[in-house]
Design a protein around this motif. Sequence first.
Motif, short mmCIF file in Angstrom:
data_model
loop_
_atom_site.label_atom_id
_atom_site.label_comp_id
_atom_site.label_asym_id
_atom_site.label_seq_id
_atom_site.Cartn_x
_atom_site.Cartn_y
_atom_site.Cartn_z
N GLY A 129 -16.72 -31.64 14.76
CA GLY A 129 -17.61 -32.68 14.25
C GLY A 129 -17.15 -33.05 12.84
O GLY A 129 -17.04 -32.18 11.99
N VAL A 130 -16.86 -34.32 12.63
CA VAL A 130 -16.35 -34.74 11.33
C VAL A 130 -17.31 -35.77 10.72
O VAL A 130 -17.70 -36.73 11.38
N ARG A 131 -17.69 -35.54 9.46
CA ARG A 131 -18.61 -36.45 8.80
C ARG A 131 -17.93 -37.75 8.44
O ARG A 131 -16.85 -37.76 7.86
N LYS A 132 -18.60 -38.86 8.80
CA LYS A 132 -18.05 -40.18 8.46
C LYS A 132 -18.11 -40.41 6.96
O LYS A 132 -17.15 -40.77 6.31
N THR A 136 -25.08 -38.64 1.61
CA THR A 136 -26.31 -37.87 1.42
C THR A 136 -26.06 -36.69 0.48
O THR A 136 -27.00 -36.04 0.05
N ASP A 137 -24.80 -36.43 0.18
CA ASP A 137 -24.49 -35.36 -0.76
C ASP A 137 -24.54 -35.89 -2.18
O ASP A 137 -24.40 -37.07 -2.41
N LEU A 139 -23.08 -36.58 -5.93
CA LEU A 139 -21.73 -36.96 -6.37
C LEU A 139 -20.93 -35.71 -6.69
O LEU A 139 -19.75 -35.60 -6.35
N PHE A 140 -21.63 -34.74 -7.28
CA PHE A 140 -20.96 -33.49 -7.66
C PHE A 140 -20.39 -32.78 -6.44
O PHE A 140 -19.23 -32.39 -6.42
N LYS A 141 -21.24 -32.66 -5.41
CA LYS A 141 -20.78 -31.95 -4.21
C LYS A 141 -19.62 -32.70 -3.54
O LYS A 141 -18.69 -32.10 -3.03
N ARG A 142 -19.72 -34.04 -3.57
CA ARG A 142 -18.65 -34.85 -2.97
C ARG A 142 -17.32 -34.63 -3.65
O ARG A 142 -16.31 -34.38 -3.00
N THR A 143 -17.35 -34.69 -5.01
CA THR A 143 -16.08 -34.56 -5.72
C THR A 143 -15.52 -33.15 -5.60
O THR A 143 -14.32 -32.97 -5.40
N THR A 144 -16.40 -32.14 -5.70
CA THR A 144 -15.89 -30.78 -5.59
C THR A 144 -15.31 -30.54 -4.20
O THR A 144 -14.26 -29.91 -4.05
#
Length: 346
Positions: A129-132, A136-137, A139-144
């Motif tokens: 399963g791959v997130r499109k 919903t995360d 910005l911090f979680k996305r960049t890390t």
Amino acid sequence: MMEPVLTIVVPCYNEEEVLPVTIFQLQNLLKELITDGFVSKQSKILFVDDGSQDHTWELIYKEGLRNEYVRGLKLSKNVGHQNALLAGLFIAKDHSDCIVSIDADLQDDIKVIREFLLKFHEGYEIVYGVRKRRDTDTLFKRTTALGFYKIMEKMGVDLVFNHADFRLMSKRAVQELERFSEVNLFLRGIVPLLGFRSDVVYYDRLERHAGETKYPLTKMLAFAFEGITSFSVSPIRIVLLLGFVSFFLSLFFGVYFLTLKFFGETETGWTSLITSIWLIGGLQLIAIGLIGEYIGKIYKESKRRPKYIVDIDSYSLSKPRNNILNQTAEDEFYHLDLRQISETNH
Ligand code: UDP
Ligand code: MG
């Protein structure tokens, strides 16, 4: 072909807030899948209680008593998401043809499980399963997270981008996975190494349905660090390289300092010397620390400790034990019920 037996494995750590909804939604989905002839009537949802301190196990346990689709596995203490998931996978594989792993918080779209099964029917043994998107995360979680994937890629680790632990695996794939006996097991890195026919399904990741994240920053960093050091020796190569660079630099400065000593002012040389002593001292410490990290891993591997210890496995409850709900007043009642359950099971 007979419909395959599916087990949905759900690791749960202090998930009492979200669990009732999760149980409800997953069992509805399972019933639909059974009615539509996608999976066998024997299919189950296996909740793994990863040593929760709240009423998670009680919820799972009680549901198991009255719900033919729900099974529970209680680990004796908290071993972390990855190990709890492994415990569930390894127990579930003995009872199923394919296994889907999903988090308890309903962040992953459970409707996608149907697509996983379509792929499985087409002959894929591993479906990721791959997130499109990741909106919903934070910005911090996305960049890390992005940084993490980039680093792993650089270090030659084969990862499926934006795939967490929402996937389908065939019985055979899980059996092979079990042969990886390493203690520092990083599932997302190992599963691609199995090499079976695999495919991806894209989905939107939602907000956590209830409760708090069980992955605070400290755990996330520890997870990333584990992932890198248990898969790659590149960090130690970098240290080695740094070591060479500082060695040649010190040769160069050595000549320079000597020149200063014989033909100029010694005080200036002393300043740069003391600076470089500190610099090299620091480098050495980093190097020793990293080497220690690897030695620590060898140490852990050589002990071959079990990755989890099962307390209760409701698949094989032929002999009910007396430590099930920590000796509550309702103990007698539960034991009776358990015996009935295990009789109808066998
Ligand atoms: N989890 C677990 N043991 C732990 C931490 C988490 O079994 O020590 C489970 C948790 O109950 C959830 C899944 O792992 O089902 C993912 O955790 P969470 O949703 O908190 O992580 P996030 O989605 O925030 O990264
Ligand atoms: Mg989550």
